[in-house]
Design a protein around this motif. Structure first.
Motif, PDB file in Angstrom:
ATOM      1  N   VAL A   1       0.840  -1.199   0.000  1.00 21.86           N
ATOM      2  CA  VAL A   1       0.000   0.000   0.000  1.00 21.86           C
ATOM      3  C   VAL A   1       0.875   1.249   0.000  1.00 21.86           C
ATOM      4  CG1 VAL A   1      -1.708   1.308   1.332  1.00 21.86           C
ATOM      5  CG2 VAL A   1      -1.976  -1.163   1.050  1.00 21.86           C
ATOM      6  N   ALA A   2       1.988   1.210   0.739  1.00 24.16           N
ATOM      7  CA  ALA A   2       2.907   2.343   0.747  1.00 24.16           C
ATOM      8  C   ALA A   2       3.483   2.583  -0.649  1.00 24.16           C
ATOM      9  CB  ALA A   2       4.029   2.107   1.749  1.00 24.16           C
ATOM     10  N   LEU A   3       3.789   1.521  -1.356  1.00 24.78           N
ATOM     11  CA  LEU A   3       4.303   1.648  -2.722  1.00 24.78           C
ATOM     12  C   LEU A   3       3.232   2.237  -3.650  1.00 24.78           C
ATOM     13  CD1 LEU A   3       6.749   1.058  -4.540  1.00 24.78           C
ATOM     14  CD2 LEU A   3       5.789  -1.208  -4.935  1.00 24.78           C
ATOM     15  N   GLU A   4       1.999   1.764  -3.498  1.00 21.81           N
ATOM     16  CA  GLU A   4       0.897   2.307  -4.297  1.00 21.81           C
ATOM     17  C   GLU A   4       0.730   3.806  -4.022  1.00 21.81           C
ATOM     18  OE1 GLU A   4      -3.800   1.217  -5.067  1.00 21.81           O
ATOM     19  OE2 GLU A   4      -3.011   1.078  -3.029  1.00 21.81           O
ATOM     20  N   ASN A   5       0.736   4.190  -2.741  1.00 24.30           N
ATOM     21  CA  ASN A   5       0.591   5.596  -2.376  1.00 24.30           C
ATOM     22  C   ASN A   5       1.765   6.437  -2.862  1.00 24.30           C
ATOM     23  OD1 ASN A   5      -1.852   5.076  -1.141  1.00 24.30           O
ATOM     24  ND2 ASN A   5      -0.951   4.810   0.879  1.00 24.30           N
ATOM     25  N   PHE A   6       2.960   5.848  -2.822  1.00 20.03           N
ATOM     26  CA  PHE A   6       4.164   6.515  -3.322  1.00 20.03           C
ATOM     27  C   PHE A   6       3.968   6.947  -4.777  1.00 20.03           C
ATOM     28  CE2 PHE A   6       8.093   5.872  -5.780  1.00 20.03           C
ATOM     29  CZ  PHE A   6       8.969   6.747  -5.150  1.00 20.03           C
ATOM     30  N   PHE A   7       3.476   6.030  -5.605  1.00 25.73           N
ATOM     31  CA  PHE A   7       3.241   6.348  -7.014  1.00 25.73           C
ATOM     32  C   PHE A   7       2.071   7.315  -7.189  1.00 25.73           C
ATOM     33  CE2 PHE A   7       5.475   2.226  -8.040  1.00 25.73           C
ATOM     34  CZ  PHE A   7       6.536   2.815  -8.708  1.00 25.73           C
ATOM     35  N   LYS A   8       0.997   7.129  -6.435  1.00 19.01           N
ATOM     36  CA  LYS A   8      -0.170   7.996  -6.576  1.00 19.01           C
ATOM     37  C   LYS A   8       0.177   9.458  -6.290  1.00 19.01           C
ATOM     38  CE  LYS A   8      -4.011   4.827  -5.806  1.00 19.01           C
ATOM     39  NZ  LYS A   8      -5.095   4.417  -4.904  1.00 19.01           N
ATOM     40  N   ARG A   9       0.994   9.679  -5.243  1.00 16.12           N
ATOM     41  CA  ARG A   9       1.367  11.054  -4.890  1.00 16.12           C
ATOM     42  C   ARG A   9       2.242  11.706  -5.950  1.00 16.12           C
ATOM     43  NH1 ARG A   9       1.963   8.713   0.234  1.00 16.12           N
ATOM     44  NH2 ARG A   9       4.195   8.552  -0.059  1.00 16.12           N
TER      45      ARG A   9
ATOM     46  N   LEU B   1       2.270  10.881  -9.334  1.00 17.58           N
ATOM     47  CA  LEU B   1       1.756  10.767 -10.696  1.00 17.58           C
ATOM     48  C   LEU B   1       1.673  12.158 -11.323  1.00 17.58           C
ATOM     49  CD1 LEU B   1       0.593   8.706 -12.756  1.00 17.58           C
ATOM     50  CD2 LEU B   1      -1.676   9.303 -11.871  1.00 17.58           C
ATOM     51  N   PRO B   2       2.413  12.401 -12.417  1.00 14.90           N
ATOM     52  CA  PRO B   2       2.401  13.737 -13.019  1.00 14.90           C
ATOM     53  C   PRO B   2       1.052  14.067 -13.647  1.00 14.90           C
ATOM     54  CG  PRO B   2       3.732  12.218 -14.333  1.00 14.90           C
ATOM     55  CD  PRO B   2       3.303  11.470 -13.109  1.00 14.90           C
ATOM     56  N   ALA B   3       0.755  15.349 -13.665  1.00 13.95           N
ATOM     57  CA  ALA B   3      -0.542  15.812 -14.182  1.00 13.95           C
ATOM     58  C   ALA B   3      -0.771  15.368 -15.619  1.00 13.95           C
ATOM     59  CB  ALA B   3      -0.626  17.334 -14.067  1.00 13.95           C
ATOM     60  N   GLU B   4       0.280  15.355 -16.437  1.00 11.85           N
ATOM     61  CA  GLU B   4       0.073  14.980 -17.841  1.00 11.85           C
ATOM     62  C   GLU B   4      -0.333  13.511 -18.010  1.00 11.85           C
ATOM     63  OE1 GLU B   4       4.650  15.059 -17.290  1.00 11.85           O
ATOM     64  OE2 GLU B   4       2.964  16.311 -16.714  1.00 11.85           O
TER      65      GLU B   4
ATOM     66  N   GLU C   1      -6.999  14.539 -17.611  1.00 10.99           N
ATOM     67  CA  GLU C   1      -7.546  14.300 -18.951  1.00 10.99           C
ATOM     68  C   GLU C   1      -6.529  14.726 -20.006  1.00 10.99           C
ATOM     69  OE1 GLU C   1     -10.377  12.946 -19.776  1.00 10.99           O
ATOM     70  OE2 GLU C   1     -11.358  12.828 -17.842  1.00 10.99           O
ATOM     71  N   PRO C   2      -6.437  14.102 -21.129  1.00 15.36           N
ATOM     72  CA  PRO C   2      -7.260  13.000 -21.621  1.00 15.36           C
ATOM     73  C   PRO C   2      -6.741  11.623 -21.213  1.00 15.36           C
ATOM     74  CG  PRO C   2      -5.828  13.739 -23.383  1.00 15.36           C
ATOM     75  CD  PRO C   2      -5.542  14.623 -22.184  1.00 15.36           C
ATOM     76  N   VAL C   3      -5.533  11.544 -20.605  1.00 18.94           N
ATOM     77  CA  VAL C   3      -4.943  10.231 -20.286  1.00 18.94           C
ATOM     78  C   VAL C   3      -5.673   9.584 -19.115  1.00 18.94           C
ATOM     79  CG1 VAL C   3      -2.838   9.007 -19.596  1.00 18.94           C
ATOM     80  CG2 VAL C   3      -2.708  10.911 -21.218  1.00 18.94           C
ATOM     81  N   SER C   4      -5.843  10.305 -18.015  1.00 17.36           N
ATOM     82  CA  SER C   4      -6.550   9.817 -16.811  1.00 17.36           C
ATOM     83  C   SER C   4      -6.008   8.482 -16.319  1.00 17.36           C
ATOM     84  CB  SER C   4      -8.054   9.696 -17.077  1.00 17.36           C
ATOM     85  OG  SER C   4      -8.590  10.937 -17.454  1.00 17.36           O
ATOM     86  N   ALA C   5      -4.689   8.376 -16.224  1.00 14.03           N
ATOM     87  CA  ALA C   5      -4.073   7.137 -15.739  1.00 14.03           C
ATOM     88  C   ALA C   5      -4.272   7.002 -14.234  1.00 14.03           C
ATOM     89  CB  ALA C   5      -2.589   7.123 -16.080  1.00 14.03           C
ATOM     90  N   SER C   6      -4.262   5.770 -13.756  1.00 17.24           N
ATOM     91  CA  SER C   6      -4.380   5.501 -12.323  1.00 17.24           C
ATOM     92  C   SER C   6      -3.304   4.518 -11.897  1.00 17.24           C
ATOM     93  CB  SER C   6      -5.768   4.937 -12.000  1.00 17.24           C
ATOM     94  OG  SER C   6      -5.961   3.714 -12.678  1.00 17.24           O
ATOM     95  N   VAL C   7      -3.111   4.415 -10.592  1.00 18.47           N
ATOM     96  CA  VAL C   7      -2.165   3.463 -10.009  1.00 18.47           C
ATOM     97  C   VAL C   7      -2.976   2.540  -9.110  1.00 18.47           C
ATOM     98  CG1 VAL C   7      -0.150   3.189  -8.530  1.00 18.47           C
ATOM     99  CG2 VAL C   7      -0.313   5.180 -10.043  1.00 18.47           C
TER     100      VAL C   7
ATOM    101  N   TRP D   1       8.077   6.429 -16.484  1.00 17.97           N
ATOM    102  CA  TRP D   1       7.905   7.319 -15.330  1.00 17.97           C
ATOM    103  C   TRP D   1       8.061   6.534 -14.016  1.00 17.97           C
ATOM    104  CZ3 TRP D   1       3.656   6.554 -12.032  1.00 17.97           C
ATOM    105  CH2 TRP D   1       3.645   7.411 -10.934  1.00 17.97           C
ATOM    106  N   ALA D   2       7.423   5.371 -13.916  1.00 13.89           N
ATOM    107  CA  ALA D   2       7.494   4.569 -12.689  1.00 13.89           C
ATOM    108  C   ALA D   2       8.920   4.105 -12.419  1.00 13.89           C
ATOM    109  CB  ALA D   2       6.557   3.367 -12.792  1.00 13.89           C
TER     110      ALA D   2
END
Length: 195
Positions: A12-20, A22-25, A29-35, A108-109
């Motif tokens: 979960v810490a790794l997931e949160n690390f990436f979520k925080r 995640l670059p705006a681009e 929109e239009p990419v709307s990527a998630s982790v 990026w990751a």
């Protein structure tokens, strides 16, 4: 040392690390990527959307630390504390609706983990309060053959997408305390009474 929740805490810490980070681009929109953390049921289905997935595919006992014991910090000597040190083998999976977004997500990751390859108590304490203050989780690329990687995807019968193996070393899981023996009995007192 962590409780049994240390494995979940690390993921979960790794997931949160990436979520925080995640670059705006990529996140807007239009990419709307998630982790997302992915489980075996998720991999068994065809992944959809623009996604960076984290999939724990194996846990191994750390061969260098499996016999270690530590004296707990503090002034009271409560004996040696045994641990089960485990390494987490996970896959970073980039899935996207276009090849350029897929490549961007994975690159990026990988750059983020290369820039900050350690997670410490500041990342994990909300998930597992037993994580030690000086414990650090080191994350590095894992050695995995292409054949082994493809076997994972073959088992799930899911279409292959960009995948990079990583290892997180080491989550120290607390075991039960060893039994301690008191000093030898030197005197016995038996209750007696008047007759």
């Amino acid at each position: 040392m962590a409780s049994y929740k240390g494995v979940q805490g690390a993921l979960v810490a790794l997931e949160n690390f990436f979520k925080r980070r995640l670059p705006a681009e990529l996140g807007d929109e239009p990419v709307s990527a998630s982790v997302e953390l992915l489980g075996s049921a998720d991999i068994a289905e065809t992944l959809s959307g623009n996604l960076l997935g984290i999939y724990l595919h194996r846990i191994t006992i750390d061969p260098h630390g499996r016999t270690r014991q530590f004296t707990p910090p503090g002034t009271v000597n409560t004996g040696r504390q045994s641990e089960l040190p485990v390494n987490l083998h996970f896959l970073l999976i980039a899935n996207a609706t276009s090849p350029t977004v897929e490549a961007d997500l994975m690159a990026w990751a990988m750059v983020e983990l290369a820039n900050q390859p350690q997670l410490d108590i500041s990342h994990i304490q909300d998930i597992d309060s037993e994580w030690g203050e000086r414990e650090v989780l080191n994350i590095a690329p894992d050695e995995m053959s292409t054949e082994d990687l493809m076997r994972i995807w073959d088992v799930f019968e899911s279409p292959y997408t960009s995948t990079v193996p990583y290892i997180a070393r080491t989550v120290r899981l607390r075991l039960r305390n060893e039994r301690t023996e008191g000093p030898p009995v030197t005197t016995r007192i038996f209750p007696g009474g008047s007759v």
